[in-house]
Design a protein around this motif. Structure first.
Motif, PDB file in Angstrom:
ATOM      1  N   VAL A  68       0.845  -1.192   0.000  1.00  0.00           N
ATOM      2  CA  VAL A  68       0.000   0.000   0.000  1.00  0.00           C
ATOM      3  C   VAL A  68       0.880   1.242   0.000  1.00  0.00           C
ATOM      4  CG1 VAL A  68      -1.688   1.335   1.304  1.00  0.00           C
ATOM      5  CG2 VAL A  68      -1.890  -1.135   1.190  1.00  0.00           C
ATOM      6  N   VAL A  69       0.567   2.170  -0.895  1.00  0.00           N
ATOM      7  CA  VAL A  69       1.334   3.409  -1.025  1.00  0.00           C
ATOM      8  C   VAL A  69       0.395   4.583  -0.739  1.00  0.00           C
ATOM      9  CG1 VAL A  69       2.791   4.799  -2.536  1.00  0.00           C
ATOM     10  CG2 VAL A  69       2.764   2.302  -2.778  1.00  0.00           C
ATOM     11  N   LEU A  70       0.736   5.376   0.266  1.00  0.00           N
ATOM     12  CA  LEU A  70      -0.106   6.488   0.701  1.00  0.00           C
ATOM     13  C   LEU A  70       0.602   7.810   0.461  1.00  0.00           C
ATOM     14  CD1 LEU A  70      -1.202   5.049   4.190  1.00  0.00           C
ATOM     15  CD2 LEU A  70      -2.363   4.759   1.991  1.00  0.00           C
ATOM     16  N   SER A  71      -0.101   8.745  -0.167  1.00  0.00           N
ATOM     17  CA  SER A  71       0.461  10.080  -0.361  1.00  0.00           C
ATOM     18  C   SER A  71      -0.256  11.133   0.459  1.00  0.00           C
ATOM     19  CB  SER A  71       0.407  10.462  -1.846  1.00  0.00           C
ATOM     20  OG  SER A  71      -0.930  10.459  -2.320  1.00  0.00           O
ATOM     21  N   ASN A  72      -1.523  10.918   0.764  1.00  0.00           N
ATOM     22  CA  ASN A  72      -2.320  11.906   1.491  1.00  0.00           C
ATOM     23  C   ASN A  72      -2.050  11.806   2.990  1.00  0.00           C
ATOM     24  OD1 ASN A  72      -4.524  13.290   2.805  1.00  0.00           O
ATOM     25  ND2 ASN A  72      -5.608  13.218   0.859  1.00  0.00           N
ATOM     26  N   PRO A  73      -1.678  12.918   3.638  1.00  0.00           N
ATOM     27  CA  PRO A  73      -1.401  12.898   5.080  1.00  0.00           C
ATOM     28  C   PRO A  73      -2.577  12.395   5.910  1.00  0.00           C
ATOM     29  CG  PRO A  73      -0.593  14.936   4.112  1.00  0.00           C
ATOM     30  CD  PRO A  73      -1.393  14.249   3.040  1.00  0.00           C
ATOM     31  N   VAL A  74      -3.795  12.613   5.431  1.00  0.00           N
ATOM     32  CA  VAL A  74      -4.978  12.138   6.157  1.00  0.00           C
ATOM     33  C   VAL A  74      -4.949  10.618   6.286  1.00  0.00           C
ATOM     34  CG1 VAL A  74      -7.500  11.933   6.051  1.00  0.00           C
ATOM     35  CG2 VAL A  74      -6.397  14.123   5.506  1.00  0.00           C
ATOM     36  N   LEU A  75      -4.513   9.949   5.246  1.00  0.00           N
ATOM     37  CA  LEU A  75      -4.442   8.497   5.268  1.00  0.00           C
ATOM     38  C   LEU A  75      -3.206   7.991   6.008  1.00  0.00           C
ATOM     39  CD1 LEU A  75      -5.548   7.708   1.599  1.00  0.00           C
ATOM     40  CD2 LEU A  75      -6.918   7.559   3.682  1.00  0.00           C
ATOM     41  N   LYS A  76      -2.127   8.751   5.921  1.00  0.00           N
ATOM     42  CA  LYS A  76      -0.895   8.336   6.597  1.00  0.00           C
ATOM     43  C   LYS A  76      -1.065   8.286   8.117  1.00  0.00           C
ATOM     44  CE  LYS A  76       2.275  10.368   3.186  1.00  0.00           C
ATOM     45  NZ  LYS A  76       3.353  11.368   2.997  1.00  0.00           N
ATOM     46  N   ARG A  77      -1.863   9.207   8.633  1.00  0.00           N
ATOM     47  CA  ARG A  77      -2.020   9.312  10.085  1.00  0.00           C
ATOM     48  C   ARG A  77      -2.644   8.038  10.655  1.00  0.00           C
ATOM     49  NH1 ARG A  77      -5.604  13.832  13.457  1.00  0.00           N
ATOM     50  NH2 ARG A  77      -5.135  12.989  15.543  1.00  0.00           N
ATOM     51  N   ASP A  78      -1.957   7.419  11.564  1.00  0.00           N
ATOM     52  CA  ASP A  78      -2.458   6.265  12.314  1.00  0.00           C
ATOM     53  C   ASP A  78      -2.768   5.050  11.445  1.00  0.00           C
ATOM     54  OD1 ASP A  78      -2.265   7.771  14.612  1.00  0.00           O
ATOM     55  OD2 ASP A  78      -4.391   8.293  14.684  1.00  0.00           O
ATOM     56  N   PHE A  79      -2.190   4.962  10.233  1.00  0.00           N
ATOM     57  CA  PHE A  79      -2.548   3.838   9.383  1.00  0.00           C
ATOM     58  C   PHE A  79      -2.116   2.503   9.989  1.00  0.00           C
ATOM     59  CE2 PHE A  79      -2.283   0.940   5.737  1.00  0.00           C
ATOM     60  CZ  PHE A  79      -3.553   1.119   5.206  1.00  0.00           C
ATOM     61  N   ARG A  80      -1.001   2.493  10.684  1.00  0.00           N
ATOM     62  CA  ARG A  80      -0.561   1.238  11.312  1.00  0.00           C
ATOM     63  C   ARG A  80      -1.513   0.831  12.439  1.00  0.00           C
ATOM     64  NH1 ARG A  80       4.323  -1.201  10.738  1.00  0.00           N
ATOM     65  NH2 ARG A  80       4.590  -1.511  12.986  1.00  0.00           N
ATOM     66  N   TYR A  81      -2.123   1.802  13.120  1.00  0.00           N
ATOM     67  CA  TYR A  81      -3.138   1.464  14.107  1.00  0.00           C
ATOM     68  C   TYR A  81      -4.315   0.754  13.431  1.00  0.00           C
ATOM     69  CZ  TYR A  81      -1.048   4.560  17.671  1.00  0.00           C
ATOM     70  OH  TYR A  81      -0.218   5.151  18.591  1.00  0.00           O
ATOM     71  N   ILE A  82      -4.713   1.299  12.286  1.00  0.00           N
ATOM     72  CA  ILE A  82      -5.837   0.710  11.552  1.00  0.00           C
ATOM     73  C   ILE A  82      -5.480  -0.677  11.041  1.00  0.00           C
ATOM     74  CG2 ILE A  82      -7.229   0.947   9.450  1.00  0.00           C
ATOM     75  CD1 ILE A  82      -7.117   4.013   9.991  1.00  0.00           C
ATOM     76  N   MET A  83      -4.264  -0.835  10.531  1.00  0.00           N
ATOM     77  CA  MET A  83      -3.822  -2.168  10.107  1.00  0.00           C
ATOM     78  C   MET A  83      -3.957  -3.169  11.251  1.00  0.00           C
ATOM     79  SD  MET A  83      -0.391  -1.306   7.883  1.00  0.00           S
ATOM     80  CE  MET A  83       0.161  -3.024   7.907  1.00  0.00           C
ATOM     81  N   LYS A  84      -3.488  -2.796  12.416  1.00  0.00           N
ATOM     82  CA  LYS A  84      -3.524  -3.705  13.559  1.00  0.00           C
ATOM     83  C   LYS A  84      -4.965  -4.027  13.934  1.00  0.00           C
ATOM     84  CE  LYS A  84      -1.785  -6.061  16.995  1.00  0.00           C
ATOM     85  NZ  LYS A  84      -0.972  -7.265  16.789  1.00  0.00           N
ATOM     86  N   ARG A  85      -5.797  -3.022  13.984  1.00  0.00           N
ATOM     87  CA  ARG A  85      -7.196  -3.213  14.373  1.00  0.00           C
ATOM     88  C   ARG A  85      -7.939  -4.090  13.367  1.00  0.00           C
ATOM     89  NH1 ARG A  85     -12.277  -0.689  13.956  1.00  0.00           N
ATOM     90  NH2 ARG A  85     -13.454  -0.662  15.919  1.00  0.00           N
ATOM     91  N   GLN A  86      -7.541  -3.997  12.090  1.00  0.00           N
ATOM     92  CA  GLN A  86      -8.186  -4.767  11.032  1.00  0.00           C
ATOM     93  C   GLN A  86      -7.622  -6.191  10.909  1.00  0.00           C
ATOM     94  OE1 GLN A  86     -10.977  -2.433  10.065  1.00  0.00           O
ATOM     95  NE2 GLN A  86     -10.508  -3.437   8.142  1.00  0.00           N
ATOM     96  N   GLY A  87      -6.654  -6.541  11.756  1.00  0.00           N
ATOM     97  CA  GLY A  87      -6.011  -7.840  11.634  1.00  0.00           C
ATOM     98  C   GLY A  87      -5.106  -7.917  10.420  1.00  0.00           C
ATOM     99  N   ALA A  88      -4.580  -6.763  10.001  1.00  0.00           N
ATOM    100  CA  ALA A  88      -3.804  -6.686   8.761  1.00  0.00           C
ATOM    101  C   ALA A  88      -2.316  -6.455   8.990  1.00  0.00           C
ATOM    102  CB  ALA A  88      -4.362  -5.569   7.885  1.00  0.00           C
ATOM    103  N   MET A  89      -1.879  -6.535  10.234  1.00  0.00           N
ATOM    104  CA  MET A  89      -0.457  -6.339  10.518  1.00  0.00           C
ATOM    105  C   MET A  89       0.191  -7.701  10.767  1.00  0.00           C
ATOM    106  SD  MET A  89       1.364  -3.888  13.353  1.00  0.00           S
ATOM    107  CE  MET A  89       0.801  -2.378  12.572  1.00  0.00           C
ATOM    108  N   LEU A  90       1.012  -8.136   9.831  1.00  0.00           N
ATOM    109  CA  LEU A  90       1.640  -9.447   9.912  1.00  0.00           C
ATOM    110  C   LEU A  90       2.788  -9.422  10.916  1.00  0.00           C
ATOM    111  CD1 LEU A  90       1.717 -12.336   8.684  1.00  0.00           C
ATOM    112  CD2 LEU A  90       3.343 -11.434   6.998  1.00  0.00           C
ATOM    113  N   ALA A  91       2.752 -10.306  11.897  1.00  0.00           N
ATOM    114  CA  ALA A  91       3.826 -10.348  12.895  1.00  0.00           C
ATOM    115  C   ALA A  91       5.173 -10.603  12.229  1.00  0.00           C
ATOM    116  CB  ALA A  91       3.518 -11.416  13.939  1.00  0.00           C
ATOM    117  N   LYS A  92       5.220 -11.587  11.325  1.00  0.00           N
ATOM    118  CA  LYS A  92       6.452 -11.877  10.588  1.00  0.00           C
ATOM    119  C   LYS A  92       6.490 -11.019   9.329  1.00  0.00           C
ATOM    120  CE  LYS A  92       6.710 -16.627  12.299  1.00  0.00           C
ATOM    121  NZ  LYS A  92       6.796 -18.062  11.945  1.00  0.00           N
ATOM    122  N   GLY A  93       6.434  -9.710   9.542  1.00  0.00           N
ATOM    123  CA  GLY A  93       6.339  -8.776   8.424  1.00  0.00           C
ATOM    124  C   GLY A  93       7.482  -8.872   7.439  1.00  0.00           C
ATOM    125  N   ARG A  94       8.610  -9.321   7.891  1.00  0.00           N
ATOM    126  CA  ARG A  94       9.770  -9.401   7.001  1.00  0.00           C
ATOM    127  C   ARG A  94       9.526 -10.359   5.838  1.00  0.00           C
ATOM    128  NH1 ARG A  94      13.787 -12.868   9.421  1.00  0.00           N
ATOM    129  NH2 ARG A  94      13.134 -15.038   9.159  1.00  0.00           N
TER     130      ARG A  94
END
Length: 347
Positions: A215-241
């Motif tokens: 995912v590529v974000l350019s708008n600051p509105v979307l950049k803000r807290d996006f990792r929080y949203i990923m986590k809440r959505q179950g979209a943050m992979l623990a083994k992200g590497r």
């Protein structure tokens, strides 16, 4: 059976498997904060010619669409999309399950126009009862579309201006973006796309990775807290590497785009073969997805050895199917399909 029904039938390119094996026992931080993800982000920013972009790695397309749309919209807002858009008809109500309505617009070829968007926007704001209805908050398009069609640079510029005029965010689904960018019918570059939307993603699942979308974000509105949203959505992979390693392997020397270009070339060979034998296309696609309209008796014979995706019944005697090439399609498979077509049509 030779399968042409989708572009994710195979596993992953051998370079990715080799790289995952080579790095398997390395210890790195989790959740995408490792040096492989950092390097992959750098590759993508460089390709987009914009160091200000935020880049995040998620596992799949539906997850990605849901996360971006959740980040973009307030609870009372919805997303404008073509009626054939992936979020409207192939994601089992995932967007609605997240509390946002898809505002579907009829489209013959899978594309939205700037006029479509302005009409939906005006219809809402000119309605005296608008507070009882879902408010348009963003626009979703795919490049290429579900029908393999492409937005031109002019069309994207018009949509981008219209979204700006209407205060709508623009999100581009790029599950097959490589196939779109490398198509002979595409006049949009990756830097131009990054400039003409608020968010997009560089798809991996359908383009040689085991899994993954960037995912590529350019708008600051979307950049803000996006990792929080990923986590809440179950979209943050623990083994992200595991995502970073794959994108590094595909982007470090352009393999991602080379494979996409090859898939497009093979798809156009298939298109020409069908057209030369009297089978027209349902959509004017120049990407890895082709949609021949076949006499039912020809389709029945072909399906003895090949698998296609049913698309629509055109009339009582003809059916449109999707014939899909991928990063892994072999020249041999295309040749066998063309030979079988010759046998079925008597050529």
């Amino acid at each position: 059976m030779i399968r042409f029904e989708c572009d994710y039938a195979e596993g992953a390119h051998e370079r990715i498997l080799r790289r995952l094996f080579e790095t398997n026992l390395e210890q790195t931080p989790g959740y995408g904060e490792d040096h492989y993800c950092d390097q992959a982000r750098a590759y993508i920013r460089d390709l987009c010619r914009d160091d200000s972009l935020d880049v995040h790695f998620l596992v799949g397309g539906t997850q990605t669409n849901a996360a971006v749309i959740t980040a973009a919209l307030r609870p009372h807002q919805g997303v404008i999309a073509a009626v054939s858009g992936h979020i409207n008809c192939h994601e089992t109500g995932a967007i609605e399950a997240g509390g946002h309505k898809v505002l579907a617009v009829p489209s013959a070829d899978g594309k939205l126009t700037a006029l479509d968007i302005r009409r939906v926007y005006r219809a809402h704001w000119e309605d005296s009862t608008r507070e009882h209805m879902v408010q348009p908050g963003m626009v979703y398009i795919s490049q290429p579309t579900e029908n393999g069609t492409l937005y031109s640079r002019r069309e994207l510029e018009e949509i981008w201006r219209t979204c700006g005029d209407c205060g709508l965010l623009l999100f581009v689904d790029g599950a097959r973006l490589g196939y779109g960018l490398m198509s002979e019918g595409c006049d949009v570059t990756l830097p131009e796309l990054a400039r003409l939307c608020d968010a997009f993603y560089l798809g991996g699942t359908k383009q040689g990775l085991l899994f993954g979308e960037a995912v590529v974000l350019s708008n600051p509105v979307l950049k803000r807290d996006f990792r929080y949203i990923m986590k809440r959505q179950g979209a943050m992979l623990a083994k992200g590497r595991l995502l970073g390693v794959q994108y590094c392997a595909m982007l470090e020397d352009g393999l991602y785009f080379d494979l996409a270009k090859r898939a497009d070339r093979l798809a156009m060979e298939i298109r020409r073969a069908f057209e030369d034998r009297g089978c027209p296309m349902l959509f004017d696609s120049y990407t890895n997805q082709q949609y021949p309209i076949l006499p039912d008796e020809v389709l029945e014979k072909l399906e003895e050895d090949f698998v296609f995706a049913f698309w629509s019944k055109v009339d009582g005697d003809h059916t449109a199917v999707r014939v899909c090439t991928s990063w892994a399609t072999e020249e041999r498979a295309v040749k066998e399909l063309i030979r079988a077509l010759d046998r079925c049509t008597g050529d």
